[in-house]
Design an enzyme around this catalytic site. Structure first.
Site, short mmCIF file in Angstrom:
data_model
loop_
_atom_site.label_atom_id
_atom_site.label_comp_id
_atom_site.label_asym_id
_atom_site.label_seq_id
_atom_site.Cartn_x
_atom_site.Cartn_y
_atom_site.Cartn_z
N ASN A 65 46.21 47.62 30.64
CA ASN A 65 45.18 48.43 31.29
C ASN A 65 45.90 49.61 31.96
OD1 ASN A 65 43.19 49.55 32.84
ND2 ASN A 65 42.89 47.76 34.18
N LYS A 119 44.68 52.10 33.38
CA LYS A 119 43.95 52.63 34.54
C LYS A 119 43.91 54.17 34.49
CE LYS A 119 45.05 48.42 37.02
NZ LYS A 119 45.27 47.72 38.27
N HIS A 130 36.17 45.17 36.10
CA HIS A 130 37.47 45.13 36.78
C HIS A 130 37.25 45.21 38.30
CE1 HIS A 130 41.48 46.21 38.13
NE2 HIS A 130 41.91 45.72 36.99
N GLU A 136 38.60 46.85 40.49
CA GLU A 136 38.59 48.22 41.02
C GLU A 136 37.23 48.89 40.80
OE1 GLU A 136 42.16 49.35 38.95
OE2 GLU A 136 43.27 47.99 40.25
N GLU A 142 41.80 37.79 37.51
CA GLU A 142 42.70 38.66 38.26
C GLU A 142 42.43 38.50 39.75
OE1 GLU A 142 44.04 42.17 35.56
OE2 GLU A 142 42.25 42.78 36.64
N GLY A 147 48.59 44.89 41.67
CA GLY A 147 49.38 46.03 42.14
C GLY A 147 50.14 45.76 43.42
N SER A 187 50.07 41.68 38.81
CA SER A 187 51.53 41.73 38.96
C SER A 187 52.28 40.92 37.90
CB SER A 187 51.94 41.31 40.37
OG SER A 187 51.40 42.21 41.33
#
Ligand code: 13P
Length: 252
Positions: free
Chosen positions: A9, A11, A96, A98, A168, A174, A214
């Site tokens: 991904n 992003k 996702h 985010e 996730e 991250g 991660s």
């Protein structure tokens, strides 16, 4: 029994030119793994066509990072299933964390997108995962299974095996804080048991559940060797050809 699937991904990173360079660097490195692992690259919309030009026909899949559920209409700034399909995508990441956080996507929207992706013939990669406070409050199962249940509402059993789920944990994205293999497997097993209840054993056993958060070359092998972890959804480490290829190699 399940073929692992590792997706990068990207992003909001890489211009089209940079994305082409990265795809060109990745393609030869992952080519030997394609018989034992599905590999997918998910650049941003503006790079889909260019990256398809690099990996089209190579066996590496292309995915978008989001889409609208409607076929067309007055949705400024949005993109339809047919638009990403005709850009060469076979996959689309949905829900996702985010997007849940910054674009306020709800479970209901993610469900509509999942149904639209299936109807269009795209493989949805549906993301779920709890936040740190939710984990600390002992609510992992409630949150994660609640998200899976909502995302898959009205999905018919025969379509279920083509859905990929990506667990996730938000606190691991991250941050460099990976869930331990044991922590991840525990949640993956809970998801699998919910899927078994929902779709029956045969369909549930065929569904792939990726881990994301991660993942790096150093921890990928242990994560991917867990019974219910079928590959990964990779952020930061997917932006470099060497580290992404090493992660793909760890998925057998
Ligand atoms: P990182 O691998 O950078 O933690 O990102 C994970 C992720 O969000 C993939 O979708």
């Amino acid at each position: 029994m399940r073929k692992p699937i590792v997706a990068g991904n990207w992003k909001m990173h890489k211009t089209a030119e940079e994305a082409v360079d990265l795809a060109q660097a990745i393609a030869p490195l992952v080519a030997p793994s394609l018989t034992s692992c599905d590999v997918v690259l998910c650049p941003t919309y503006t790079s889909l066509g260019a990256v398809h030009g690099v990996i089209g026909g190579s066996g590496i899949g292309l995915g978008a990072q989001n889409m609208h559920w409607e076929g067309e209409g007055a949705y400024t700034g949005d993109i339809s299933p047919a638009m990403i399909l005709t850009s060469g995508c076979a996959y689309v990441i949905l829900g996702h964390s985010e997007r849940r956080q910054y674009a306020l996507e709800s479970d209901e929207m993610i469900n509509r997108k999942t149904l639209a992706a299936l109807a269009a013939g795209l493989t949805p990669i549906v993301c779920i995962g709890e936040q740190l406070e939710q984990r600390e409050a002992g609510r992992v199962e409630e949150i994660v299974i609640g998200q899976v249940r909502a995302a898959l509402e009205d999905v018919e059993v025969d379509r279920a095996p083509s859905i990929v789920l990506a667990y996730e944990p938000v606190w691991a994205i991250g941050t460099g804080k990976t869930a331990t293999a044991g922590q991840a497997e525990e949640v993956h097993a809970l998801i699998r048991s919910f899927l078994t209840e929902r779709f029956g054993r045969e369909a549930a056993d065929a569904m792939r559940i990726q881990y994301g958060g991660s993942v790096k070359a150093e921890n990928a092998e242990e994560l991917f060797s867990q019974e219910n972890i079928d590959g990964g959804l990779i952020g930061g480490a997917a932006l470099q050809a060497d580290s992404f290829a090493a992660i793909v190699k760890a998925a057998k």
